[in-house]
Design a protein around this motif. Structure first.
Motif, PDB file in Angstrom:
ATOM      1  N   ARG A 151       0.832  -1.319   0.030  1.00 32.19           N
ATOM      2  CA  ARG A 151       0.055  -0.064  -0.082  1.00 32.19           C
ATOM      3  C   ARG A 151       0.852   1.258  -0.184  1.00 32.19           C
ATOM      4  N   SER A 153       0.261   5.048   0.416  1.00 28.59           N
ATOM      5  CA  SER A 153      -0.597   6.436   1.159  1.00 28.59           C
ATOM      6  C   SER A 153      -0.048   7.722   0.806  1.00 28.59           C
ATOM      7  N   SER A 339      -3.023   2.127  -3.988  1.00 31.96           N
ATOM      8  CA  SER A 339      -2.811   3.710  -3.510  1.00 31.96           C
ATOM      9  C   SER A 339      -3.942   4.015  -2.881  1.00 31.96           C
ATOM     10  N   GLU A 340      -3.640   5.198  -1.893  1.00 34.54           N
ATOM     11  CA  GLU A 340      -4.801   5.802  -1.490  1.00 34.54           C
ATOM     12  C   GLU A 340      -4.543   7.294  -1.175  1.00 34.54           C
ATOM     13  N   THR A 342      -5.139  11.282   0.200  1.00 30.31           N
ATOM     14  CA  THR A 342      -5.918  12.265   1.005  1.00 30.31           C
ATOM     15  C   THR A 342      -4.961  13.567   1.167  1.00 30.31           C
ATOM     16  N   PRO A 379      -4.114   1.766   7.093  1.00 28.97           N
ATOM     17  CA  PRO A 379      -4.702   2.310   5.882  1.00 28.97           C
ATOM     18  C   PRO A 379      -5.550   3.452   6.357  1.00 28.97           C
ATOM     19  N   ALA A 381      -7.876   4.591   3.985  1.00 26.86           N
ATOM     20  CA  ALA A 381      -9.268   4.806   3.212  1.00 26.86           C
ATOM     21  C   ALA A 381      -9.912   3.344   3.630  1.00 26.86           C
ATOM     22  N   TYR A 383     -11.500  -0.194   3.273  1.00 26.11           N
ATOM     23  CA  TYR A 383     -11.489  -1.214   2.337  1.00 26.11           C
ATOM     24  C   TYR A 383     -12.951  -1.398   1.663  1.00 26.11           C
ATOM     25  N   ALA A 504     -10.076   9.887   2.836  1.00 28.26           N
ATOM     26  CA  ALA A 504      -9.344   9.123   1.828  1.00 28.26           C
ATOM     27  C   ALA A 504      -9.933   8.250   0.805  1.00 28.26           C
ATOM     28  N   THR A 506      -9.234   5.080  -2.360  1.00 29.86           N
ATOM     29  CA  THR A 506      -8.246   4.352  -3.003  1.00 29.86           C
ATOM     30  C   THR A 506      -8.277   4.960  -4.595  1.00 29.86           C
TER      31      THR A 506
END
Length: 513
Positions: A151, A153, A339-340, A342, A379, A381, A383, A504, A506
């Motif tokens: 991941r 962020s 990818s996420e 914010t 994380p 965001a 899921y 956020a 994804t």
């Protein structure tokens, strides 16, 4: 991007991005269908330790991230290593003391600088890049790569953020300054990469492992080399300052048009914050393009893309081709869904500071929670598996729109079914449909306050064949009277479909579907 507004639209203007209520812990993300989950590859210790008129566009970060993604294809160690000499070197960590404790994962500070001196006269005229180059930053972004390398962020830090620069010596004048307030992007002008890193670490409490600096020359070249990037817009976008002129729909942008898209700040009332949202959508689209069109398996195109990107990059010592390749191999299988995006939650977008002007003030509570989550490698965001259903693009997210459903027919339970269908699409219904005084309604009606006309259009898109009727003073709750023509709810999604506690989203939630 980062402006977290009230939960419901407030008169007289609407916003198209808001936080949702505090999230419940997200379940572990399953591997992609048909693709077994891989154990993280070993990573070297060095990696584990891991203004109006000015150009500022965080999309350049995607070119840097794409290098990591592309290298993961195993195209060749020799290619990447041979390009190491293309990377300029800086020492942003020199003589730094009292730094934050390291967290989990790898933190990279990505800074975009003004590079118009490298653009040709024809490009300057075509893409409206006039003005003199400056020693300044137009984009600042914190990229966190999770410890399991599954991941990434990306947190945008508004360039006009209120900041307090630590004591330092001005890189231009040589004059020593005590601690003083500035806009965040002034840290680079006064003290270069070193002061920028020190200031960001002080503001976020996050230890920076690597530093990456780019200008937009490589951005344009990389987009062209990759074959263009596809973006979608729910409404026409026109900006006289950048020359952007896009009708509503789906478009494939070349490097120059992409630069106009991510620079534009006069296409809506959100200014810099709206532009950062567009930058994030573009980054997600670029990552999706880079990981889905075979570039990773084509040594020639791979080298072309990497060369374009590295043509104007500076990085900290210890973050060269070898380290990028090691990190990329560990991120094998990375996609837009990995990818996420914010930005820092803010409480005031026009915080006045004497001698500086209007600044962006971070929300002291929400921003601390955000950076605590980054340090803890969590994380940002929630899921949500990507739906295979094609969704119509609308201006306002369904999660922002409150709806009371009424049954205007004699069909028992039709109101409840419509309520459930709207709620399943994301609209915030009351979950308690009522009966309309008349039971002979032939055509579904959406009753709305004219102050929320954009939300009304988004709701109407989900109800094909309905009629829009304005009611002055009705308020923020929409009324939907279901008629006999009701045939179901059309799935919709918004361009700025921010979700979760930190707003956020994804990457796969914002690319074209």
């Amino acid at each position: 991007m980062g402006l977290l507004c009230s939960l419901f639209p407030q008169p007289p203007a609407e916003v198209s991005f808001v936080p949702t209520p505090p999230r419940r812990p997200a379940p572990p993300r399953p591997p992609a269908p048909g693709r077994p989950r891989r154990a993280p590859a070993p990573v070297p210790a060095a990696v584990r330790r891991g203004r109006p008129g000015r150009t500022r566009w965080g999309a350049r970060l995607a070119t840097a991230l794409s290098v990591l993604v592309l290298a993961a294809g195993g195209v060749g160690h020799a290619i990447v290593t041979s390009l190491d000499t293309e990377i300029g070197r800086v020492d942003p960590f020199k003589d730094m003391k009292n730094r934050p404790a390291p967290g989990h994962g790898t933190n990279i500070l990505v800074v975009g600088t003004d590079g118009r001196d490298r653009i040709t006269p024809r490009e300057k005229e075509k893409y409206r890049l006039g003005g003199a180059p400056c020693r300044c930053t137009d984009t600042i972004m914190l990229v966190h790569v999770s410890a399991d390398r599954r991941r990434a962020s990306m947190v945008s830090l508004p360039r006009d953020s209120y900041a307090e620069i630590p004591p330092h010596t001005d890189a231009t004048t040589g004059k020593h300054h005590q601690r003083h307030p500035v806009k965040l992007n002034a840290a680079y002008a006064e003290g270069g990469p070193n002061l920028t890193v020190r200031t960001v670490e002080h503001m976020t409490g996050i230890k920076i492992d690597h530093y990456l600096e780019l200008d937009f020359t490589s951005f344009m070249r990389t987009v062209d080399t990759i074959g263009g990037v596809e973006i979608c817009t729910a409404k026409p976008m026109k900006d006289a300052y950048t020359g952007l002129d896009l009708p509503a729909g789906t478009h494939k942008l070349d490097g120059g048009a992409a630069l106009q898209y991510v620079r534009s700040r006069h296409v809506d009332g959100a200014s810099d914050l709206g532009r950062m949202q567009r930058q994030q959508r573009f980054m997600a689209a670029l990552i999706d393009q880079a990981t889905s069109n075979g570039i990773m398996l084509n040594p020639v195109r791979f080298q072309q893309v990497v060369t374009s990107m590295l043509s104007s990059v500076r990085a900290s010592e210890g973050f060269g081709a070898e380290e990028m390749l090691a990190l990329a191999k560990a991120m094998r299988g990375f996609t837009a869904a990995s990818s996420e995006f914010t930005s820092v939650p803010v409480s005031n977008t026009s915080f006045p500071v004497k001698g500086i002007g209007s600044t962006v003030k971070w929300d002291p509570v929400k921003s601390k929670r955000l950076f605590a989550a980054v340090r803890a490698d969590k994380p940002l965001a929630p899921y949500a598996p990507r739906s295979a259903v094609r969704k119509k693009l609308v201006e306002v997210s369904p999660q922002q729109i409150r709806v009371q459903v009424y049954n205007g027919t004699r069909m028992h339970g039709l109101g409840a079914r419509a309520d459930a269908a709207l709620r399943a699409t994301g609209f915030r219904t009351t979950a308690a449909a009522l009966n309309w005084p008349r039971r002979d309604v032939a055509r579904t009606v959406v009753w709305f306050d004219p102050r929320w006309d954009r939300s009304a259009r988004s709701l109407a898109t989900a109800l094909p064949g309905c009629r829009l009727l304005p009611v002055a003073g009705q308020g923020a709750v929409f009324r939907v009277t279901i008629g006999t023509n009701f045939a179901g709810v059309l799935p919709v999604r918004a361009e700025n479909a921010f979700q979760g506690e930190f707003g956020a989203v994804t990457g796969d939630q914002v690319i074209c579907t």
